[in-house]
Design a protein around this motif. Sequence first.
Motif, PDB file in Angstrom:
ATOM      1  N   TRP A   1       0.732  -1.263   0.025  1.00  0.00           N
ATOM      2  CA  TRP A   1      -0.118   0.000  -0.204  1.00  0.00           C
ATOM      3  C   TRP A   1       0.886   1.272  -0.081  1.00  0.00           C
ATOM      4  N   HIS A   2       1.721   0.930   0.725  1.00  0.00           N
ATOM      5  CA  HIS A   2       2.896   2.346   0.919  1.00  0.00           C
ATOM      6  C   HIS A   2       4.118   1.968   1.329  1.00  0.00           C
ATOM      7  N   PHE A   3       5.251   2.576   0.938  1.00  0.00           N
ATOM      8  CA  PHE A   3       6.593   2.282   1.719  1.00  0.00           C
ATOM      9  C   PHE A   3       7.353   3.324   1.763  1.00  0.00           C
ATOM     10  N   LEU A   4       8.464   3.855   2.694  1.00  0.00           N
ATOM     11  CA  LEU A   4       9.451   4.408   2.696  1.00  0.00           C
ATOM     12  C   LEU A   4      10.894   4.029   2.631  1.00  0.00           C
TER      13      LEU A   4
ATOM     14  N   GLU B   1      17.214   1.621   4.749  1.00  0.00           N
ATOM     15  CA  GLU B   1      16.325   1.230   5.557  1.00  0.00           C
ATOM     16  C   GLU B   1      14.982   1.323   4.799  1.00  0.00           C
ATOM     17  N   LEU B   2      14.110   0.116   4.979  1.00  0.00           N
ATOM     18  CA  LEU B   2      12.984   0.085   4.351  1.00  0.00           C
ATOM     19  C   LEU B   2      11.624  -0.226   5.231  1.00  0.00           C
ATOM     20  N   TYR B   3      10.729   0.622   4.987  1.00  0.00           N
ATOM     21  CA  TYR B   3       9.640   0.518   5.906  1.00  0.00           C
ATOM     22  C   TYR B   3       8.265   0.348   4.758  1.00  0.00           C
ATOM     23  N   VAL B   4       7.595  -0.747   5.083  1.00  0.00           N
ATOM     24  CA  VAL B   4       6.437  -0.967   4.128  1.00  0.00           C
ATOM     25  C   VAL B   4       5.214  -1.455   4.861  1.00  0.00           C
ATOM     26  N   THR B   5       4.204  -0.694   4.079  1.00  0.00           N
ATOM     27  CA  THR B   5       2.868  -0.993   4.533  1.00  0.00           C
ATOM     28  C   THR B   5       2.036  -1.924   3.592  1.00  0.00           C
ATOM     29  N   PHE B   6       1.670  -3.149   4.136  1.00  0.00           N
ATOM     30  CA  PHE B   6       1.120  -3.877   3.387  1.00  0.00           C
ATOM     31  C   PHE B   6      -0.508  -4.313   3.846  1.00  0.00           C
ATOM     32  N   ASP B   7      -1.484  -4.759   2.750  1.00  0.00           N
ATOM     33  CA  ASP B   7      -2.593  -5.174   3.396  1.00  0.00           C
ATOM     34  C   ASP B   7      -2.618  -5.948   4.867  1.00  0.00           C
ATOM     35  N   PRO B   8      -3.649  -5.948   5.452  1.00  0.00           N
ATOM     36  CA  PRO B   8      -3.652  -6.810   6.682  1.00  0.00           C
ATOM     37  C   PRO B   8      -3.373  -8.222   6.483  1.00  0.00           C
ATOM     38  N   LEU B   9      -4.043  -8.837   5.570  1.00  0.00           N
ATOM     39  CA  LEU B   9      -3.897 -10.061   5.476  1.00  0.00           C
ATOM     40  C   LEU B   9      -2.711 -10.886   4.698  1.00  0.00           C
ATOM     41  N   VAL B  10      -1.609 -10.322   4.544  1.00  0.00           N
ATOM     42  CA  VAL B  10      -0.585 -10.617   3.482  1.00  0.00           C
ATOM     43  C   VAL B  10       0.182 -11.590   4.405  1.00  0.00           C
TER      44      VAL B  10
END
Lengths: 454, 216
Positions: free
Chosen positions: A345-348, A414-423
């Motif tokens: 969904w999003h990442f940094l 450094e990696l910060y990732v937002t996934f869907d909740p059911l991944v």
Amino acid sequence: MSDGTKASPGVGVIGCVSLKEDDIESMEIEDKKRKNDEEEDILLVPEWKEKRKHIFILSSAGKPIYSRHGSEDKLVTLFGVMQALVSFVQDSQDTIHSIQAGNVTIAFLTKGPIILVSVSRTGESVNNMKLQLLYVYNQVVSVLTLTQLTRVFEQRGNFDLRRLLAGSERLIDHLLNFTETQPGFLLGAVKCLPMASSTRDVISQTIINSCSKIKNLVFAILIADNKLITVVKMKKYNLHPADLHIIFNMVNSSESFKPAESWTPICLPTFDASAYMHGHVSYLSEDCEACLLLLSIDRDMFFNLSEAKQTIVDKLRRNNSLEAINEALHRPSICASDLNIPNVWHFLYKYNSVSQFWGPKLEAPYVKKEEQERLLHLYEKLHSTVHKSGRTLKLVFQQLQTETMLGWVTSGFELYVTFDPLVTKKSAINAINKLLNWMKKEEDRLFILNTSNF
Amino acid sequence: MRTVEGKVVVLGSQGVGKTSLVVRYIGKMFSHHISPTIGASFFTCNINIDDTRVKLQVWDTAGQERFRSMVPMYYRNANAALLVFDITQYFTFNSIKKWVSELERNVDEPMVYCIVGNKTDLGTHRKVSREEAQQYANDIGGKYFESSALHDEGIEDVFVNTAMELISLSKDPLTRSLRIYDSVESTLRSPSLTHYDPNDSSSSEIDPAQNSKQCC
């Protein structure tokens, strides 16, 4: 509590200081401000009490300097309490860091002659609150220099610092909003304006060539839309991201740079907190909204820098760089969905060696302001989990109610990732590999990887 | 064409409208969102009066106390001062007087004083009477103007008057820091009207004062 402390002097004496002519001006300003405020006790006003976050600055004598919400004059008693808390703990040769009271966290930062206090109901970590306070402190130093800040309080313990900060409150207001909406502060990194590295090199080279004969020019910084286009620096110096954030904040909150060339004293706290640099600040041209700062240690360089700026603009126009900058500014930002990586969904992504980061434009479900803030808080929590002092984790995978967060820290990035909740973990790892490949492919455009020196 | 080039410093308390005034005249606009000036801003403009072109180099200073120590570098070698106050705030008029005595102490050459009472659009809240301000201007040998940057009233007069007074100043033998030259040469050497080249060696030959440090 106030008995054993130095608390009381600062609390109620504002009216008793002997008046000097110079004071009258600031008094009258305050008078006017006072009249504009409502008459009731602000501490009882529900809207004030319910603010999610308060930030206060006071002198170590307890004199109000700044309040994010409401006039400081109405809050003298509260400032007194804050000062009492700090000096009470100080008396036992200790330092107060934070207080937890129900869902409210209070963080303290004592820096030289001033005390900074943050009161938050957002659930953020004390470390993050202190980081924000440190930024506020840096902003104050940037306006006054540490030398001046220390000196005024040495000369007069109950000095009213608002006199010197007049007109700069907006810089602090803006900085606070900035730190709460931009992940760059959390990451200690800046975002660059994406463009082909060859285009960027032409711009840097143009600046270098136009400034080659100017002595004492330390930094040339070109920014647009909160993003870095290029930095050219003296070889032996570096520009810390914390200083860049202060510069971004100043440019963003100052409309007055737009119509003219300005000659602006600015202190970069990490570079040298003791002295001002002198900045020639101007926008490139009416048809190109990029702001150029030429920072020198010489206060008599204005006309040399003004001339250099004109040369830079003329050359950039001729080699089509102005057009390239405009094009980069107007190009639609990349969204996570454009990458076609499932579940992301999003990442940094932070490129450690250059202190720069990149993240896609926020899109659904992060469209509303509250949702965007919530996401930033998730990143903030993830960041503090990964970096918890004493045990830096390499990889964190958190399955939460509405999303899954993954943080991965290596020496290079450094990696910060937002996934869907059911991944699932497996598909998350797959996604990350794709993501890193994409970043590798794009890094030349998204980051400034080679340094440019005068 | 004869050209007179002079340095103008704009002084006054914070929030009286110094930047708004200058931006209104030079930029032909008004912004409600103008932020306090940090340090100082530099503008140039040309005003033609009869057969003389007057080039003004305007230093718009910041009114905040913390910049006070830097102001001398802007009024040094200045030929004219625009002293701006807010007609609805008496203390801003008082601070004009402080500026004038500071200028009188520190600037050796003759100087044009132009007192400007700004914000006439807030006339109902007026605290400084026209007569008092006029009287003060007479006392120091200056001119008094009232203006509204919001409504664009009276500003042109301020600048045109400054230009005219600089022309008469240029005939004063005591004036050495004004740059006076024939603009045929100047148009050859500095074709851009907004860009002023301090290192233009040919024009500094004509400049009798040799004021090589332009910004101070």
